[in-house]
Design a protein around this motif. Sequence first.
Motif, PDB file in Angstrom:
ATOM      1  N   ASN A 155       0.846  -1.190   0.000  1.00  0.00           N
ATOM      2  CA  ASN A 155       0.000   0.000   0.000  1.00  0.00           C
ATOM      3  C   ASN A 155       0.882   1.241   0.000  1.00  0.00           C
ATOM      4  O   ASN A 155       1.686   1.452   0.913  1.00  0.00           O
ATOM      5  CB  ASN A 155      -0.906  -0.004   1.237  1.00  0.00           C
ATOM      6  N   TRP A 156       0.703   2.068  -1.038  1.00  0.00           N
ATOM      7  CA  TRP A 156       1.599   3.195  -1.252  1.00  0.00           C
ATOM      8  C   TRP A 156       0.880   4.523  -1.133  1.00  0.00           C
ATOM      9  O   TRP A 156      -0.283   4.651  -1.506  1.00  0.00           O
ATOM     10  CB  TRP A 156       2.248   3.091  -2.631  1.00  0.00           C
ATOM     11  N   THR A 157       1.613   5.513  -0.615  1.00  0.00           N
ATOM     12  CA  THR A 157       1.103   6.876  -0.508  1.00  0.00           C
ATOM     13  C   THR A 157       2.033   7.800  -1.278  1.00  0.00           C
ATOM     14  O   THR A 157       3.252   7.797  -1.057  1.00  0.00           O
ATOM     15  CB  THR A 157       1.036   7.333   0.959  1.00  0.00           C
ATOM     16  N   ARG A 158       1.479   8.587  -2.181  1.00  0.00           N
ATOM     17  CA  ARG A 158       2.292   9.538  -2.931  1.00  0.00           C
ATOM     18  C   ARG A 158       2.777  10.654  -2.014  1.00  0.00           C
ATOM     19  O   ARG A 158       2.046  11.138  -1.165  1.00  0.00           O
ATOM     20  CB  ARG A 158       1.496  10.114  -4.092  1.00  0.00           C
ATOM     21  N   TYR A 159       3.998  11.095  -2.226  1.00  0.00           N
ATOM     22  CA  TYR A 159       4.561  12.214  -1.487  1.00  0.00           C
ATOM     23  C   TYR A 159       3.813  13.488  -1.867  1.00  0.00           C
ATOM     24  O   TYR A 159       3.557  13.757  -3.043  1.00  0.00           O
ATOM     25  CB  TYR A 159       6.048  12.324  -1.820  1.00  0.00           C
ATOM     26  N   GLY A 160       3.464  14.288  -0.879  1.00  0.00           N
ATOM     27  CA  GLY A 160       2.676  15.487  -1.120  1.00  0.00           C
ATOM     28  C   GLY A 160       3.374  16.535  -1.948  1.00  0.00           C
ATOM     29  O   GLY A 160       2.723  17.399  -2.550  1.00  0.00           O
ATOM     30  N   GLY A 161       4.700  16.473  -2.024  1.00  0.00           N
ATOM     31  CA  GLY A 161       5.446  17.463  -2.789  1.00  0.00           C
ATOM     32  C   GLY A 161       5.802  17.025  -4.196  1.00  0.00           C
ATOM     33  O   GLY A 161       6.623  17.659  -4.853  1.00  0.00           O
ATOM     34  N   ASN A 162       5.169  15.932  -4.675  1.00  0.00           N
ATOM     35  CA  ASN A 162       5.454  15.462  -6.034  1.00  0.00           C
ATOM     36  C   ASN A 162       5.090  16.508  -7.078  1.00  0.00           C
ATOM     37  O   ASN A 162       4.166  17.298  -6.874  1.00  0.00           O
ATOM     38  CB  ASN A 162       4.658  14.179  -6.322  1.00  0.00           C
ATOM     39  N   PRO A 163       5.781  16.511  -8.205  1.00  0.00           N
ATOM     40  CA  PRO A 163       6.947  15.683  -8.528  1.00  0.00           C
ATOM     41  C   PRO A 163       8.211  16.186  -7.842  1.00  0.00           C
ATOM     42  O   PRO A 163       8.380  17.383  -7.651  1.00  0.00           O
ATOM     43  CB  PRO A 163       7.056  15.819 -10.053  1.00  0.00           C
ATOM     44  N   VAL A 164       9.083  15.244  -7.478  1.00  0.00           N
ATOM     45  CA  VAL A 164      10.290  15.625  -6.750  1.00  0.00           C
ATOM     46  C   VAL A 164      11.405  16.056  -7.697  1.00  0.00           C
ATOM     47  O   VAL A 164      12.380  16.678  -7.270  1.00  0.00           O
ATOM     48  CB  VAL A 164      10.778  14.475  -5.849  1.00  0.00           C
ATOM     49  N   LEU A 165      11.281  15.705  -8.957  1.00  0.00           N
ATOM     50  CA  LEU A 165      12.231  16.144  -9.973  1.00  0.00           C
ATOM     51  C   LEU A 165      11.443  16.370 -11.253  1.00  0.00           C
ATOM     52  O   LEU A 165      10.726  15.469 -11.707  1.00  0.00           O
ATOM     53  CB  LEU A 165      13.322  15.096 -10.203  1.00  0.00           C
ATOM     54  N   LYS A 166      11.523  17.554 -11.823  1.00  0.00           N
ATOM     55  CA  LYS A 166      10.710  17.852 -12.999  1.00  0.00           C
ATOM     56  C   LYS A 166      11.483  18.679 -14.016  1.00  0.00           C
ATOM     57  O   LYS A 166      12.547  19.227 -13.724  1.00  0.00           O
ATOM     58  CB  LYS A 166       9.441  18.589 -12.595  1.00  0.00           C
TER      59      LYS A 166
END
Length: 206
Positions: A155-166
């Motif tokens: 079970n995965w949760t996306r990081y709230g600050g995504n994207p981390v590299l753009k």
Amino acid sequence: VLLENGTFKMWYAGNAAFDAFKAEIGLAFSTDGSEWKKSIENPVLKRTPGTLEDTVSSPCILGNSMTGYHMWYGGGDNRGTCQIGHATSSNGLDWIRQGPALTSNPQTWESTCIGNPRVVFDGTTYRMWYIGGSYGPNTFRTWHVGLGTSTDGVNWTRYGGNPVLKLDRPGFLTALNSLGQQMNIGTSQTVLQAGSAMRGAVLSNL
């Protein structure tokens, strides 16, 4: 690649020359990291035609023969829709699919396709870096890097600050399309990313 009891184990994606977008995942062994022997059981994870696993590639494996293995991998169909799958195995050869780990996220920067997962585990938390993108008249092959976390690898949760590299400026990461491996360096993670425009290394404390 994993090293167990003096043997390197490498899981990889391969496909026939006439079927470039219908890859499957194989396993090879080596005692020196230079000369490899493919498993007679290949492919160890087959594609599933007519689904979002019409092609499977970019495997990332953690675990060992004592506790079992986890594989996260990219899956996609012939329309360019992609997701990240998860499978488990007791021996690295026979895999049981556990369903998608992460799917594309509508109306976001990763609305059409995500894949190429790279996972590390620090003993408490799994961290997965992955690429995501959108397709459209002005966004075709616009890739960014996202991060997800999990306590169980399922079970995965996306990081709230995504994207981390753009993508940030013309000529820099403008063709980002894959991720290399992560390495632990102290309390930081090193994400090695490779695109058709350039290669680079990015340090992060996430």
